[in-house]
Structures are given as C-alpha cells and as structure tokens.
Write a protein that holds these residues in place. Structure first.
Motif, mmCIF file in Angstrom:
data_model
loop_
_atom_site.group_PDB
_atom_site.id
_atom_site.type_symbol
_atom_site.label_atom_id
_atom_site.label_comp_id
_atom_site.label_asym_id
_atom_site.label_seq_id
_atom_site.Cartn_x
_atom_site.Cartn_y
_atom_site.Cartn_z
ATOM 1 N N ILE A 117 -39.619 -0.117 -10.961
ATOM 2 C CA ILE A 117 -40.283 -0.993 -11.533
ATOM 3 C C ILE A 117 -38.876 -2.316 -11.677
ATOM 4 O O ILE A 117 -38.928 -2.880 -11.609
ATOM 5 C CB ILE A 117 -40.712 -0.699 -12.710
ATOM 6 C CG1 ILE A 117 -41.369 0.802 -12.925
ATOM 7 C CG2 ILE A 117 -40.438 -1.468 -13.816
ATOM 8 C CD1 ILE A 117 -43.058 -0.785 -12.663
ATOM 9 N N ARG A 118 -37.691 -1.897 -11.491
ATOM 10 C CA ARG A 118 -36.828 -2.522 -11.631
ATOM 11 C C ARG A 118 -36.770 -3.198 -10.335
ATOM 12 O O ARG A 118 -36.105 -4.627 -10.945
ATOM 13 C CB ARG A 118 -35.009 -1.761 -11.635
ATOM 14 C CG ARG A 118 -34.589 -1.058 -12.135
ATOM 15 C CD ARG A 118 -33.627 -0.287 -13.447
ATOM 16 N NE ARG A 118 -33.216 -0.136 -11.812
ATOM 17 C CZ ARG A 118 -32.731 1.806 -11.008
ATOM 18 N NH1 ARG A 118 -33.662 3.008 -12.351
ATOM 19 N NH2 ARG A 118 -32.141 2.036 -10.514
ATOM 20 N N GLY A 119 -36.607 -3.312 -9.700
ATOM 21 C CA GLY A 119 -36.535 -4.282 -8.224
ATOM 22 C C GLY A 119 -37.714 -4.678 -7.873
ATOM 23 O O GLY A 119 -37.860 -6.418 -7.910
ATOM 24 N N LYS A 120 -38.561 -5.340 -9.264
ATOM 25 C CA LYS A 120 -40.606 -5.363 -8.928
ATOM 26 C C LYS A 120 -40.067 -6.944 -10.128
ATOM 27 O O LYS A 120 -40.116 -7.761 -9.893
ATOM 28 C CB LYS A 120 -41.309 -5.227 -9.807
ATOM 29 C CG LYS A 120 -41.171 -3.750 -8.258
ATOM 30 C CD LYS A 120 -42.017 -5.217 -6.752
ATOM 31 C CE LYS A 120 -42.150 -3.508 -6.051
ATOM 32 N NZ LYS A 120 -42.441 -4.400 -5.064
ATOM 33 N N ALA A 121 -39.295 -6.695 -11.268
ATOM 34 C CA ALA A 121 -38.978 -7.423 -12.546
ATOM 35 C C ALA A 121 -38.283 -7.897 -13.140
ATOM 36 O O ALA A 121 -37.065 -7.084 -12.794
ATOM 37 C CB ALA A 121 -40.081 -7.188 -13.645
ATOM 38 N N ALA A 122 -37.186 -8.506 -13.939
ATOM 39 C CA ALA A 122 -36.387 -8.529 -14.195
ATOM 40 C C ALA A 122 -36.483 -8.390 -16.072
ATOM 41 O O ALA A 122 -37.137 -8.579 -16.827
ATOM 42 C CB ALA A 122 -36.236 -10.348 -14.929
ATOM 43 N N LEU A 123 -35.246 -7.023 -16.330
ATOM 44 C CA LEU A 123 -35.873 -6.433 -17.440
ATOM 45 C C LEU A 123 -34.740 -7.002 -18.710
ATOM 46 O O LEU A 123 -33.515 -6.732 -18.229
ATOM 47 C CB LEU A 123 -35.304 -4.558 -16.702
ATOM 48 C CG LEU A 123 -36.735 -3.862 -16.074
ATOM 49 C CD1 LEU A 123 -36.569 -3.027 -15.367
ATOM 50 C CD2 LEU A 123 -38.101 -4.381 -16.587
ATOM 51 N N LEU A 124 -34.669 -6.881 -19.755
ATOM 52 C CA LEU A 124 -34.223 -7.642 -20.371
ATOM 53 C C LEU A 124 -34.535 -7.233 -21.931
ATOM 54 O O LEU A 124 -35.641 -6.729 -22.050
ATOM 55 C CB LEU A 124 -34.719 -9.910 -21.072
ATOM 56 C CG LEU A 124 -34.326 -9.557 -22.170
ATOM 57 C CD1 LEU A 124 -32.255 -9.549 -21.246
ATOM 58 C CD2 LEU A 124 -34.645 -11.319 -22.005
ATOM 59 N N PRO A 125 -33.849 -6.001 -22.392
ATOM 60 C CA PRO A 125 -33.300 -5.129 -23.417
ATOM 61 C C PRO A 125 -33.620 -5.998 -24.956
ATOM 62 O O PRO A 125 -32.759 -7.307 -24.750
ATOM 63 C CB PRO A 125 -32.307 -4.555 -23.706
ATOM 64 C CG PRO A 125 -31.262 -4.963 -22.154
ATOM 65 C CD PRO A 125 -31.767 -6.172 -20.847
ATOM 66 N N PHE A 126 -35.110 -5.419 -25.201
ATOM 67 C CA PHE A 126 -34.935 -6.110 -26.362
ATOM 68 C C PHE A 126 -34.630 -5.743 -27.665
ATOM 69 O O PHE A 126 -34.728 -4.807 -28.508
ATOM 70 C CB PHE A 126 -36.629 -5.997 -27.260
ATOM 71 C CG PHE A 126 -37.446 -6.947 -27.791
ATOM 72 C CD1 PHE A 126 -36.780 -7.916 -27.702
ATOM 73 C CD2 PHE A 126 -37.277 -6.315 -29.297
ATOM 74 C CE1 PHE A 126 -37.314 -9.053 -29.446
ATOM 75 C CE2 PHE A 126 -37.935 -7.237 -30.036
ATOM 76 C CZ PHE A 126 -37.970 -8.590 -29.751
ATOM 77 N N ASP A 127 -32.950 -6.358 -27.848
ATOM 78 C CA ASP A 127 -32.156 -5.556 -28.509
ATOM 79 C C ASP A 127 -31.096 -6.379 -29.368
ATOM 80 O O ASP A 127 -31.452 -7.766 -29.224
ATOM 81 C CB ASP A 127 -31.260 -3.957 -28.968
ATOM 82 C CG ASP A 127 -30.276 -4.196 -28.147
ATOM 83 O OD1 ASP A 127 -30.307 -5.257 -27.498
ATOM 84 O OD2 ASP A 127 -30.321 -3.199 -26.545
ATOM 85 N N ARG A 128 -30.662 -5.907 -30.690
ATOM 86 C CA ARG A 128 -29.710 -7.163 -31.429
ATOM 87 C C ARG A 128 -28.325 -7.483 -29.778
ATOM 88 O O ARG A 128 -28.374 -8.454 -30.272
ATOM 89 C CB ARG A 128 -29.227 -6.421 -32.224
ATOM 90 C CG ARG A 128 -30.236 -6.672 -33.532
ATOM 91 C CD ARG A 128 -29.893 -6.589 -34.793
ATOM 92 N NE ARG A 128 -30.663 -6.479 -35.897
ATOM 93 C CZ ARG A 128 -31.593 -5.571 -36.681
ATOM 94 N NH1 ARG A 128 -30.825 -4.461 -36.833
ATOM 95 N NH2 ARG A 128 -32.130 -5.733 -37.608
#
Length: 195
Positions: free
Chosen positions: A163-174
């Motif tokens: 999954i990490r190789g397919k999309a840019a993952l941006l944590p949704f936190d403060r």
C-alpha cells in the motif's frame, strides 16, 4: 488542502532566469520558458470512506468536505462516499443511489480519506476491504494518470509495503504541517511520472 491538491501548471509569465541561462549557454531557444505555479484549476476528487473503521471520524469527513469545497471550489471538487473501496460502488448525494466508480480526468488529484482497510472492526466481515483490493484500486487510479494522496488516521509505517508504494500517505492529525502536505503531493506526482 491547497498544498495537497494544487498541481504545478505553466503560467503566462515568462521565466526570465531560465531564458537568460539558456541564452548565456548559447542554447537554441525553441520555445519561451514559462513560470510554473501551483493551481487548483484541475479540481480534485474527494473519496470519503464511510466504513465502520472510520465511524469515529464522522465530523472530520464533514470538515474535509467543506474545506475542499472552500479551497478548490464547490464546482471543481467531486465528493464521493464509499464503503470498502470505491470499486464496490460510490454515492454522490442520495445514499440509496449507488453507482459505479469512474476515475476523474488524467492529472486530477484524487484525495482519499480512509484507513485503507487497516482497521478491521469485529464482525465487519467482508465489508472491510483487504490490502489486495486497495492495491488494485490504487493501481487503477495511477493507470488513469491521477496522483493519489490518502489522508489516513494512522501513521504510514503501519501500512503494508504494497500500500505504501501505491499512494502518498498523509497522517490526518494535528502534527501534520504544510510541509508534510506539500511533500505528499510531490510524492504522488513522482509516482505518477514513474508509472
């Protein structure tokens, strides 16, 4: 939101520095270089996961939808809701009218607010998508030429490598800053260029 969906586009302004460098190197100038600037002109597609794993984030979904409409423009953001993955069907307005998912035009950023099947609540059964299903969906979006940024309540290292190789993952936190959002957008565009 702007940093996440803005794409670099050529403006009408002349890029004087680039032109002077070319002339100084005695390069042949076949076209006039233009400055690039970030723009939301292409709009965006916002995919909101309404699965049981994201029930605690119901208010965040509404906030993201409103934020996207205000930043990108209500007429330029396509908001779709889904359960599992968007390939299982999406809802625009009427919750009883499920339709097949269609990717946006090439170059349009796709922002997914989901746990990508990471959280598997008890008794959820087949309603929660597997990483394999998500990988197929993310491949499909990339194949259509759209950068994918996933806003997720979890840290990117919690996801499988597929999954990490397919999309840019941006944590949704403060703790997420403008710099994090810009980097996620750059990663998504680079992955698109490599594929």
């Amino acid at each position: 939101m702007f940093a996440t969906v803005a794409a670099p586009l050529e403006s009408r302004e002349l890029d004087e520095r680039s032109l002077v460098r070319r002339v100084a190197r005695l390069d042949t100038v076949r076209s006039v270089p233009r400055r690039r600037r970030l723009s939301t002109r292409r709009g965006a597609q916002l995919l909101l996961d309404h699965g049981s794993g994201l029930t605690p984030f119901q208010d965040d979904r509404l906030w993201l939808q409103e934020l996207a409409a205000n930043v990108i423009g209500r007429d330029r953001v396509d908001v779709l809701r889904f359960r599992g993955t968007p390939d299982r069907g999406v809802v625009r307005r009427d919750p009883l009218a499920r339709e097949a998912y269609r990717p946006p035009l090439p170059g349009t950023p796709v922002v997914v607010f989901s746990d990508l099947g990471l959280l598997r609540p008890a008794f959820a059964g087949h309603s929660v998508a597997t990483p394999r299903e998500w990988r197929g969906f993310l491949d499909q979006i990339t194949h259509f030429g759209c950068p994918v940024i996933c806003l997720t309540p979890y840290h990117p290292d919690d996801y499988p490598a597929e999954i990490r190789g397919k999309a840019a993952l941006l944590p949704f936190d403060r703790q997420v800053s403008l710099r994090h959002a810009q980097e996620a957008a750059r990663v998504a565009r680079r992955r698109l260029e490599r594929s």
